[in-house]
Structure formats: structure tokens, C-alpha cells
Design a protein around this motif. Structure first.
Motif, PDB file in Angstrom:
ATOM      1  N   ASN A 113     -31.832  47.481 115.125  1.00  0.00           N
ATOM      2  CA  ASN A 113     -31.924  48.535 115.962  1.00  0.00           C
ATOM      3  C   ASN A 113     -32.635  48.255 117.470  1.00  0.00           C
ATOM      4  N   SER A 114     -33.881  47.636 117.240  1.00  0.00           N
ATOM      5  CA  SER A 114     -34.585  47.240 118.256  1.00  0.00           C
ATOM      6  C   SER A 114     -33.950  46.403 119.099  1.00  0.00           C
ATOM      7  N   ASP A 115     -33.022  45.470 118.439  1.00  0.00           N
ATOM      8  CA  ASP A 115     -32.456  44.262 119.263  1.00  0.00           C
ATOM      9  C   ASP A 115     -31.245  44.955 119.981  1.00  0.00           C
ATOM     10  N   ARG A 116     -30.623  46.054 119.432  1.00  0.00           N
ATOM     11  CA  ARG A 116     -29.458  46.671 120.022  1.00  0.00           C
ATOM     12  C   ARG A 116     -29.933  47.234 121.263  1.00  0.00           C
ATOM     13  N   GLU A 117     -31.046  48.135 121.091  1.00  0.00           N
ATOM     14  CA  GLU A 117     -31.828  48.784 122.293  1.00  0.00           C
ATOM     15  C   GLU A 117     -31.731  47.723 123.344  1.00  0.00           C
ATOM     16  N   LEU A 118     -32.572  46.842 123.006  1.00  0.00           N
ATOM     17  CA  LEU A 118     -32.881  45.679 124.019  1.00  0.00           C
ATOM     18  C   LEU A 118     -31.544  45.290 124.576  1.00  0.00           C
ATOM     19  N   LEU A 119     -30.495  45.014 123.981  1.00  0.00           N
ATOM     20  CA  LEU A 119     -29.151  44.729 124.442  1.00  0.00           C
ATOM     21  C   LEU A 119     -28.597  45.503 125.653  1.00  0.00           C
ATOM     22  N   VAL A 120     -28.654  47.103 125.010  1.00  0.00           N
ATOM     23  CA  VAL A 120     -28.278  47.706 125.790  1.00  0.00           C
ATOM     24  C   VAL A 120     -29.042  47.901 127.310  1.00  0.00           C
ATOM     25  N   TRP A 121     -30.301  47.863 127.189  1.00  0.00           N
ATOM     26  CA  TRP A 121     -31.143  47.885 128.271  1.00  0.00           C
ATOM     27  C   TRP A 121     -30.941  46.552 129.260  1.00  0.00           C
ATOM     28  N   MET A 122     -30.826  45.449 128.612  1.00  0.00           N
ATOM     29  CA  MET A 122     -30.692  44.228 129.597  1.00  0.00           C
ATOM     30  C   MET A 122     -28.993  44.290 130.123  1.00  0.00           C
ATOM     31  N   GLN A 123     -28.088  44.816 129.348  1.00  0.00           N
ATOM     32  CA  GLN A 123     -26.946  44.996 130.045  1.00  0.00           C
ATOM     33  C   GLN A 123     -26.736  45.976 131.277  1.00  0.00           C
ATOM     34  N   ASP A 124     -27.652  47.098 131.064  1.00  0.00           N
ATOM     35  CA  ASP A 124     -27.890  48.025 132.096  1.00  0.00           C
ATOM     36  C   ASP A 124     -28.378  47.432 133.241  1.00  0.00           C
ATOM     37  N   ALA A 125     -29.676  46.602 133.165  1.00  0.00           N
ATOM     38  CA  ALA A 125     -30.273  45.931 134.137  1.00  0.00           C
ATOM     39  C   ALA A 125     -29.423  44.963 134.843  1.00  0.00           C
ATOM     40  N   SER A 126     -28.459  44.260 134.204  1.00  0.00           N
ATOM     41  CA  SER A 126     -27.768  43.170 134.706  1.00  0.00           C
ATOM     42  C   SER A 126     -26.782  43.979 135.571  1.00  0.00           C
ATOM     43  N   THR A 127     -26.188  44.968 135.157  1.00  0.00           N
ATOM     44  CA  THR A 127     -25.360  45.896 135.919  1.00  0.00           C
ATOM     45  C   THR A 127     -26.020  46.212 137.459  1.00  0.00           C
ATOM     46  N   ARG A 128     -27.339  46.846 137.300  1.00  0.00           N
ATOM     47  CA  ARG A 128     -27.968  47.150 138.431  1.00  0.00           C
ATOM     48  C   ARG A 128     -28.308  46.004 139.259  1.00  0.00           C
ATOM     49  N   ILE A 129     -28.608  44.778 138.774  1.00  0.00           N
ATOM     50  CA  ILE A 129     -28.911  43.935 139.488  1.00  0.00           C
ATOM     51  C   ILE A 129     -27.683  43.171 140.198  1.00  0.00           C
ATOM     52  N   LYS A 130     -26.569  42.969 139.458  1.00  0.00           N
ATOM     53  CA  LYS A 130     -25.304  42.960 140.359  1.00  0.00           C
ATOM     54  C   LYS A 130     -25.106  43.894 141.396  1.00  0.00           C
ATOM     55  N   VAL A 131     -25.075  45.039 141.065  1.00  0.00           N
ATOM     56  CA  VAL A 131     -24.837  46.082 142.259  1.00  0.00           C
ATOM     57  C   VAL A 131     -25.710  45.987 143.199  1.00  0.00           C
ATOM     58  N   ALA A 132     -27.165  45.491 143.129  1.00  0.00           N
ATOM     59  CA  ALA A 132     -28.069  45.423 144.369  1.00  0.00           C
ATOM     60  C   ALA A 132     -27.840  44.245 145.082  1.00  0.00           C
ATOM     61  N   GLU A 133     -27.599  43.156 144.145  1.00  0.00           N
ATOM     62  CA  GLU A 133     -27.154  41.912 145.019  1.00  0.00           C
ATOM     63  C   GLU A 133     -25.992  41.974 145.773  1.00  0.00           C
ATOM     64  N   SER A 134     -24.890  42.853 145.402  1.00  0.00           N
ATOM     65  CA  SER A 134     -23.618  42.733 146.393  1.00  0.00           C
ATOM     66  C   SER A 134     -23.778  43.961 147.370  1.00  0.00           C
ATOM     67  N   SER A 135     -24.813  44.739 147.381  1.00  0.00           N
ATOM     68  CA  SER A 135     -24.866  45.893 148.272  1.00  0.00           C
ATOM     69  C   SER A 135     -26.000  45.054 149.418  1.00  0.00           C
ATOM     70  N   GLY A 136     -26.619  43.940 148.933  1.00  0.00           N
ATOM     71  CA  GLY A 136     -27.384  43.656 149.974  1.00  0.00           C
ATOM     72  C   GLY A 136     -28.826  43.988 149.814  1.00  0.00           C
ATOM     73  N   ALA A 137     -29.116  44.776 148.941  1.00  0.00           N
ATOM     74  CA  ALA A 137     -30.281  45.396 148.570  1.00  0.00           C
ATOM     75  C   ALA A 137     -31.490  44.484 148.132  1.00  0.00           C
TER      76      ALA A 137
END
Length: 158
Positions: free
Chosen positions: A48-72
């Protein structure tokens, strides 16, 4: 032992047999059932802990990619990737843990790290991203033989 058991009265033999069965059941519970159920509960918690971490990492990865592509995320410094890795790893106290540093072109480097603090490595990678625009393209870590430390292999890219 058989002679001793045969010399007991019928009531005593019954008490010894019931006691033996109860002892056997307690041993089975203590040596087999309880450890299995305890470990199962631990593993469920870990999953359960690993699943929560995976969801957080996937969300963080998406946010980083959006920030990189937007030039933030704009790097503060524009230096060679090796120079950036060298200077920041020294400042974070990780340079002595880097056992191998292999450039792969101008904007990519492969690193092997031994016996480093996981938290320090993550903070270091955050610094590389925000200050130099360098991110981890691949990352894998395994626990080290030393408590609290990890061995890692990563590819950094700009």
C-alpha cells in the motif's frame, strides 16, 4: 518412554495425550501460523505504501514534464554537464560516493553511486534540475550493505 506411558493410569494417559496435542497446536501456531500472518500483514502495508509512492511519483513526473515544456523550469546556469555534476556533488557531499562518471555525448552522463544517502541524492537531483536544467532520465537504487545508504545507477540528461 513407551514403558513409562504404558505404566500410567488411563486418566493420566489421557492428560498426557491432551497435553501433547495442545503443545503441538501451540508450536504449530507459534512457529508457522503466526509468522506467516504477521509477514503477510507487513507486506500488505508495504504494498500500500509503495502504491501511494508510485501514484505520487507519476503525478510529480507529469508536473515536471508540464513545467519543462511550458518553460517554467529555466536553468540558472549554463555550464557543461560534467562541470555541473562535479560541482554540485561536491557541495552536497556526494562526490566521494560517485564511483563511475561516463559522459554520453554533450548533454548526457551515466553515473554509478555507492554508499550514498538516498535523501541527499534526491535533493542533489532537485538542485541539478532547478539550477542547471539537468534531470534524471533513468534512475535505479538498491539498499547498500551499510545501514541507511543506497547504491544507485542513473543517467542524467539536459
Amino acid at each position: 518412554m513407551k514403558d513409562w506411558f504404558d505404566n500410567l493410569q488411563a486418566r493420566e494417559r489421557m492428560i498426557v495425550m491432551v497435553g501433547g496435542v495442545i503443545t503441538l497446536l501451540i508450536l504449530l501456531w507459534a512457529l508457522i501460523w503466526n509468522p506467516i500472518t504477521s509477514r503477510t500483514a507487513e507486506l500488505r502495508t508495504e504494498v500500500n505504501s509503495d502504491r501511494e509512492l508510485l501514484v505520487w511519483m507519476q503525478d510529480a513526473s507529469t508536473r515536471i514534464k508540464v513545467a519543462e515544456s511550458s518553460g517554467a523550469i529555466k536553468p540558472k546556469y549554463n555550464v557543461n554537464i560534467i562541470t555541473a555534476v562535479e560541482s554540485t556533488s561536491k557541495r552536497k557531499g556526494l562526490r566521494s560516493s560517485i564511483t563511475s562518471m561516463k559522459p554520453d555525448g554533450e548533454n548526457k552522463i551515466n553515473l554509478d553511486i555507492k554508499d550514498a544517502s538516498f535523501d541527499d541524492m534526491i535533493l542533489w537531483q532537485g538542485q541539478l534540475l532547478t539550477e542547471y536544467g539537468i534531470r534524471a532520465e533513468q534512475f535505479s537504487a538498491k539498499p547498500s550493505d551499510k545501514s541507511g545508504l543506497v547504491n544507485a545507477r542513473l543517467t542524467l540528461t539536459r
